[in-house]
Design an enzyme around this catalytic site. Structure first.
Site, PDB file in Angstrom:
ATOM      1  N   VAL A  82     -10.895   2.953  -3.512  1.00 35.08           N
ATOM      2  CA  VAL A  82     -10.526   2.468  -4.849  1.00 35.08           C
ATOM      3  C   VAL A  82     -11.509   1.359  -5.222  1.00 35.08           C
ATOM      4  O   VAL A  82     -11.598   0.343  -4.527  1.00 35.08           O
ATOM      5  CB  VAL A  82      -9.077   1.940  -4.882  1.00 35.08           C
ATOM      6  N   ASP A 139       0.859  -1.192   0.000  1.00 35.76           N
ATOM      7  CA  ASP A 139       0.000   0.000   0.000  1.00 35.76           C
ATOM      8  C   ASP A 139       0.895   1.242   0.000  1.00 35.76           C
ATOM      9  O   ASP A 139       1.907   1.293   0.708  1.00 35.76           O
ATOM     10  CB  ASP A 139      -0.906  -0.010   1.240  1.00 35.76           C
ATOM     11  N   ASN A 154     -12.839  -3.253   2.654  1.00 33.66           N
ATOM     12  CA  ASN A 154     -13.774  -2.138   2.805  1.00 33.66           C
ATOM     13  C   ASN A 154     -14.711  -2.189   1.607  1.00 33.66           C
ATOM     14  O   ASN A 154     -14.251  -2.079   0.465  1.00 33.66           O
ATOM     15  CB  ASN A 154     -13.026  -0.802   2.825  1.00 33.66           C
ATOM     16  N   HIS A 157      -6.982  -5.638   2.289  1.00 34.93           N
ATOM     17  CA  HIS A 157      -5.804  -5.140   2.987  1.00 34.93           C
ATOM     18  C   HIS A 157      -5.254  -6.284   3.838  1.00 34.93           C
ATOM     19  O   HIS A 157      -6.010  -6.930   4.575  1.00 34.93           O
ATOM     20  CB  HIS A 157      -6.183  -3.991   3.926  1.00 34.93           C
ATOM     21  N   HIS A 202     -10.309  -5.240  -3.421  1.00 33.25           N
ATOM     22  CA  HIS A 202      -9.002  -5.475  -2.801  1.00 33.25           C
ATOM     23  C   HIS A 202      -9.173  -5.808  -1.331  1.00 33.25           C
ATOM     24  O   HIS A 202     -10.123  -5.367  -0.685  1.00 33.25           O
ATOM     25  CB  HIS A 202      -8.078  -4.260  -2.964  1.00 33.25           C
TER      26      HIS A 202
HETATM   27  P1  5GP Z   1      -9.753   1.425   0.369  1.00 35.61           P
HETATM   28  O1  5GP Z   1     -10.057   2.617   1.233  1.00 35.61           O
HETATM   29  O2  5GP Z   1     -10.378   1.566  -1.002  1.00 35.61           O
HETATM   30  O3  5GP Z   1     -10.092   0.125   1.040  1.00 35.61           O
HETATM   31  O4  5GP Z   1      -8.185   1.391   0.210  1.00 35.61           O
HETATM   32  C1  5GP Z   1      -7.506   1.807  -0.937  1.00 35.61           C
HETATM   33  C2  5GP Z   1      -6.041   1.745  -0.616  1.00 35.61           C
HETATM   34  O5  5GP Z   1      -5.313   1.894  -1.818  1.00 35.61           O
HETATM   35  C3  5GP Z   1      -5.557   2.821   0.339  1.00 35.61           C
HETATM   36  O6  5GP Z   1      -5.020   2.206   1.506  1.00 35.61           O
HETATM   37  C4  5GP Z   1      -4.515   3.587  -0.462  1.00 35.61           C
HETATM   38  O7  5GP Z   1      -3.406   3.989   0.316  1.00 35.61           O
HETATM   39  C5  5GP Z   1      -4.127   2.596  -1.538  1.00 35.61           C
HETATM   40  N1  5GP Z   1      -3.709   3.216  -2.799  1.00 35.61           N
HETATM   41  C6  5GP Z   1      -4.374   4.184  -3.478  1.00 35.61           C
HETATM   42  N2  5GP Z   1      -3.706   4.498  -4.613  1.00 35.61           N
HETATM   43  C7  5GP Z   1      -2.610   3.715  -4.647  1.00 35.61           C
HETATM   44  C8  5GP Z   1      -1.539   3.569  -5.570  1.00 35.61           C
HETATM   45  O8  5GP Z   1      -1.462   4.237  -6.612  1.00 35.61           O
HETATM   46  N3  5GP Z   1      -0.578   2.654  -5.270  1.00 35.61           N
HETATM   47  C9  5GP Z   1      -0.644   1.889  -4.132  1.00 35.61           C
HETATM   48  N4  5GP Z   1       0.359   1.026  -3.949  1.00 35.61           N
HETATM   49  N5  5GP Z   1      -1.638   1.985  -3.244  1.00 35.61           N
HETATM   50  C10 5GP Z   1      -2.611   2.887  -3.488  1.00 35.61           C
END
Ligand code: 5GP
Ligand code: ZN
Length: 118
Positions: free
Chosen positions: A99, A33, A90, A105, A103
């Site tokens: 995003v 991340d 999430n 975590h 996915h």
């Molecule tokens: P969500 O809130 O959708 O469950 O988590 C999305 C995650 O994607 C976040 O923890 C954020 O830091 C990570 N993220 C967003 N954009 C990028 C990216 O361009 N590269 C990487 N490696 N992680 C990303």
């Protein structure tokens, strides 16, 4: 342009956006991340654009076991995860999803607080 064309994680799969990859096979990709919330904070994603857990069809449900299988493999192989980890999805707006490419975590490497968004 479709949602898939604009998807950050699809671009990571295609190599258009760089990432620190940890594991890859024909079904799943794992990378660090960009904004880690724990000592180890990985993202496990299917190599297919599925927006949220609610969009997983019966046919695609095997991606969920693939993701869990890879989490278990990393739990076995990464020394930092030998005391356990958290695997978290999430889902949707109220779930805090930012995003919209499915996915999970995978967080660990330290004792995590009981309540953590991600
Ligand atoms: P969500 O809130 O959708 O469950 O988590 C999305 C995650 O994607 C976040 O923890 C954020 O830091 C990570 N993220 C967003 N954009 C990028 C990216 O361009 N590269 C990487 N490696 N992680 C990303
Ligand atoms: Zn995508």
């Amino acid at each position: 342009m479709s949602a898939q064309d604009q998807c950050i994680f699809c671009k990571i799969i295609d190599g258009e956006i760089p990432s620190k990859k940890v594991y890859e096979d024909d079904r799943v990709l794992v990378f660090h991340d960009i904004n880690p919330q724990a000592k180890v904070h990985l993202l496990i994603i299917p190599k297919k654009h599925i927006p949220t857990l609610m969009d997983v069809t019966e046919e695609d449900m095997t991606y969920i076991s693939d993701i869990h299988r890879v989490a278990q493999k990393l739990g076995n192989e990464m020394a930092e995860l030998d005391k356990g980890f958290r695997l978290l999805n999430n889902c949707g707006e109220n779930g805090g999803q930012e995003v919209f490419h499915l996915h999970y975590h995978l967080m660990g490497g330290e004792k995590l607080p009981v309540k953590v968004k991600k």
